[in-house]
Design an enzyme around this catalytic site. Structure first.
Site, PDB file in Angstrom:
ATOM      1  N   TYR A   1       0.851  -1.192   0.000  1.00 47.21           N
ATOM      2  CA  TYR A   1       0.000   0.000   0.000  1.00 47.21           C
ATOM      3  C   TYR A   1       0.882   1.236   0.000  1.00 47.21           C
ATOM      4  CZ  TYR A   1      -3.497   3.416   1.573  1.00 47.21           C
ATOM      5  OH  TYR A   1      -4.327   4.507   1.685  1.00 47.21           O
TER       6      TYR A   1
ATOM      7  N   ASP B   1       9.216   2.541   0.292  1.00 50.56           N
ATOM      8  CA  ASP B   1       8.148   3.192   1.047  1.00 50.56           C
ATOM      9  C   ASP B   1       8.253   2.700   2.485  1.00 50.56           C
ATOM     10  OD1 ASP B   1       5.926   4.229   2.185  1.00 50.56           O
ATOM     11  OD2 ASP B   1       4.501   3.498   0.673  1.00 50.56           O
TER      12      ASP B   1
ATOM     13  N   LYS C   1       4.009   8.292   9.415  1.00 45.13           N
ATOM     14  CA  LYS C   1       3.571   7.748  10.702  1.00 45.13           C
ATOM     15  C   LYS C   1       4.433   8.211  11.895  1.00 45.13           C
ATOM     16  CE  LYS C   1       0.534   4.482   8.629  1.00 45.13           C
ATOM     17  NZ  LYS C   1       0.697   4.119   7.231  1.00 45.13           N
TER      18      LYS C   1
HETATM   19  C1  LIG Z   1       0.102   4.510   5.841  1.00 47.97           C
HETATM   20  C2  LIG Z   1       0.900   4.298   4.636  1.00 47.97           C
HETATM   21  C3  LIG Z   1       0.879   5.177   3.532  1.00 47.97           C
HETATM   22  C4  LIG Z   1      -0.089   6.325   3.442  1.00 47.97           C
HETATM   23  O1  LIG Z   1       0.115   7.263   4.443  1.00 47.97           O
HETATM   24  P1  LIG Z   1      -1.091   8.267   4.822  1.00 47.97           P
HETATM   25  O2  LIG Z   1      -0.468   9.164   5.848  1.00 47.97           O
HETATM   26  O3  LIG Z   1      -2.189   7.415   5.337  1.00 47.97           O
HETATM   27  O4  LIG Z   1      -1.464   8.984   3.585  1.00 47.97           O
HETATM   28  C5  LIG Z   1       1.739   4.950   2.487  1.00 47.97           C
HETATM   29  N1  LIG Z   1       2.585   3.914   2.503  1.00 47.97           N
HETATM   30  C6  LIG Z   1       2.640   3.047   3.519  1.00 47.97           C
HETATM   31  C7  LIG Z   1       3.611   1.931   3.479  1.00 47.97           C
HETATM   32  C8  LIG Z   1       1.784   3.199   4.604  1.00 47.97           C
HETATM   33  O5  LIG Z   1       1.807   2.321   5.596  1.00 47.97           O
END
Ligand SMILES: *Cc1c(COP(=O)(O)O)cnc(C)c1O
Length: 426
Positions: free
Chosen positions: A144, A239, A267
Site C-alpha cells: 500500500y 516506502d 507515521k
Molecule cells: C500509511 C501508509 C501510507 C499512506 O500514508 P497516509 O499518511 O495514510 O497517507 C503509504 N505507505 C505506507 C507503506 C503506509 O503504511
C-alpha cells in the site's frame, strides 16, 4: 461489554460523514463490528466513550511507538503551539528534524516534509519520473502506498477489502503506467525489465510489507531489485512510511543493508501529528522546485507543531538499546502467542516490533497467500478479542504494533484473551 454511546456516536456520524469515518478501515466493517469512538488514550491503552478500556496494538497505525501521550512529545507540541501553529514561512525546527532524519536514514541526504504518506509517495513518484524522464512505475501486489490514483492498483490495507482490485473513480488510463507484480517474485521483475526496462522510472515497494499483514522479503529479493534497477538506470524507492523508525532508527534499509535511491517516511516521524517526508540522494532531490523543474508544495508542509513532536519523538528513539529492548519484548510475546496457538492453523509473522496473526497453515510470502488465509475465522476471532478489551489492527491485511509502554501484565491479559477466544471457536 456495552458500547451504547459508541453506537449512538456512530449513528450521528453516518448522517454527515460517509460511513461515519474519515478513513475506511476504522469502520471495522471487514470484521463485522461497528466503530469504536475514543474518549482518551494513554500509554498502551485507550478508553472509549462508554468507558471501556482496550489494550491497543494499532497505535494509530504504528505512530505511537512510545505509547499514547508521551509527556515529552506532548510538551514539545504545546510549546510549539504557544509560538503559533502555522505560518507558511520557514521555521528552524524543520531543519533540525531534517538533520536528524538525514543522520538516521542511510539513503537520505536531503529530505522534504509533507503532511501525509500519500503525499510523500505521490511526490517521490513524480520526482522519480522527472529525474529519469521515464514513465512506468513497478509496484507489488498487496503493498500500500497511499491513495493517489496511479498507486491504487492491487493495493493492500483498506483497499484489500474492496470487491474490485482497485478503486472506482480511477480511470484505467491513469493506471496504465503502473505495473503490479507478485511480491518476492524476482523472476517476474526480471521479465518486465527485459521487456520495458528502458521506460521504467522506478520500482516502489514496502521493503518489509505491513499492509498485507507482515510479510517478509525472501533472501535475495531486495538485493535483486537493487541490482536490476541499477542495471537499467531505474530508481529504487522504499516506502518506509511504516517501517521507518519502526524497524530501527534507520528503518528497513539499515536493518537489511539495502540502500534505495529515494525513501518515503511517515507515521512515527510526525509524533502523532500530520507529517511525512520523502528524501534521497542530493542530486535527485535537487530536481525539486524551487531549484529544479519538479513541482511540489504544501500549505501545512513542515508544520512546526508536527515538526516539534516528530523531533522530540526521534530524539527519544535515538537512545541506545531502544529498539533492542522493544524487539526483545515483542519476540517474547510472539513466542508465547505461538505456543498458545500451536496446532490451530495459525501463523504469526513478525519482524522487530510488528506482527500479524494469520489463520493459515503455511507461511505467507505474498498477497495471494494472505487472500487465501481464513478471513472469516479472523473476523470471529477479532470480535471475541474486542469483547475482551483487546484492540488488534482490524484485518489480516494490517500489522499490529508494540510500544515501549505495553506492560507485562497487559501482555499476559492479551494472551489469556487469545486463549479464551480460540477455545470458544465452534
Ligand atoms: C500509511 C501508509 C501510507 C499512506 O500514508 P497516509 O499518511 O495514510 O497517507 C503509504 N505507505 C505506507 C507503506 C503506509 O503504511
Amino acid at each position: 461489554m456495552q458500547r451504547i454511546l459508541s453506537e449512538k456516536a456512530y449513528r450521528e456520524a453516518v448522517n454527515v460523514i460517509p460511513g461515519g469515518v474519515n478513513s475506511p478501515v476504522r469502520a471495522l466493517k471487514s470484521v463485522g463490528a461497528s466503530p469504536i469512538f475514543i474518549q482518551h488514550a494513554e500509554r498502551d491503552m485507550f478508553t472509549d466513550v462508554d468507558g471501556n478500556n482496550f489494550i491497543d496494538f494499532c497505535l494509530s497505525w504504528g505512530v505511537f511507538i512510545l505509547g499514547h501521550g508521551n509527556e515529552k512529545v506532548k510538551a514539545a507540541a504545546i510549546k510549539a503551539i504557544s509560538h503559533g501553529s502555522s505560518f507558511g514561512i520557514p521555521t528552524e525546527v524543520e531543519t533540525e528534524l531534517a538533520e536528524l532524519v538525514v543522520k538516521s536514514v542511510p539513503s537520505i541526504e536531503k529530505v522534504r516534509f509533507v503532511s501525509s504518506g500519500t503525499e510523500a509517495v505521490m511526490s517521490a513518484i513524480r520526482l522519480a519520473r522527472g529525474y529519469t524522464n521515464r514513465k512506468i512505475i513497478v509496484k507489488f501486489d498487496g503493498c500500500y502506498h497511499g491513495h493517489s490514483d496511479s498507486l491504487l492498483v492491487a493495493a493492500g490495507s483498506g483497499v484489500a477489502q474492496l470487491k474490485q482490485s482497485s478503486s472506482a473513480g480511477v480511470p484505467e488510463e491513469f493506471t496504465q503506467l503502473t505495473i503490479s507484480l507478485p511480491f518476492n517474485d524476482l523472476d517476474s521483475v526480471k521479465k518486465i525489465f527485459f521487456e520495458y526496462g528502458k521506460s521504467i522510472a522506478a520500482i516502489i515497494l514496502e521493503p518489509v510489507p505491513a499492509n498485507m499483514g507482515v510479510v517478509l522479503p525472501q533472501a535475495g529479493f531486495l538485493e535483486g531489485l537493487r541490482e536490476i534497477t541499477l542495471q537499467y538506470g531505474a530508481l529504487l524507492i522504499f516506502d518506509e512510511v511504516i517501517s521507518g523508525f519502526r524497524l530501527g532508527i534507520g528503518g528497513a534499509q539499515e536493518r537489511l543493508g539495502i540502500i534505495p535511491d529515494l525513501t518515503t517516511i511517515g507515521k512515527i516521524v510526525g509524533g502523532g501529528f500530520p507529517a511525512a517526508a520523502f528524501g534521497g540522494k542530493r542530486d535527485i532531490m535537487d530536481q525539486l522546485a524551487p531549484d529544479g523543474p519538479v513541482y511540489q508544495a504544501g500549505t501545512l508542509s513542515g508544520n512546526p507543531v508536527a515538526m516539534s513532536a516528530g523531533l522530540q519523538t526521534l530524539k527519544l528513539l535515538s537512545t541506545s538499546d531502544f529498539y533492542q529492548d522493544l524487539e526483545r519484548k515483542t519476540s517474547i510475546f510472539v513466542a508465547r502467542l505461538r505456543e498458545i496457538t500451536k496446532g490451530k492453523g495459525i501463523i504469526i509473522q513478525q519482524i522487530g516490533s510488528m506482527f500479524t496473526l494469520f489463520f493459515s497453515e503455511k507461511e505467507l510470502t505474498n498477497y495471494e497467500d494472505v487472500k487465501q488465509s481464513d478471513l472469516n475465522r479472523f473476523s470471529v476471532f477479532y470480535r471475541k478479542l474486542l469483547e475482551q478489551g483487546v484492540y488488534f489492527s482490524p484485518s489480516p491485511f494490517e500489522a499490529n504494533f508494540m510500544s515501549v509502554t505495553h506492560t507485562e501484565a497487559h501482555l499476559e491479559q492479551v494472551l489469556k484473551s487469545v486463549e479464551k477466544a480460540l477455545s470458544q471457536e465452534s
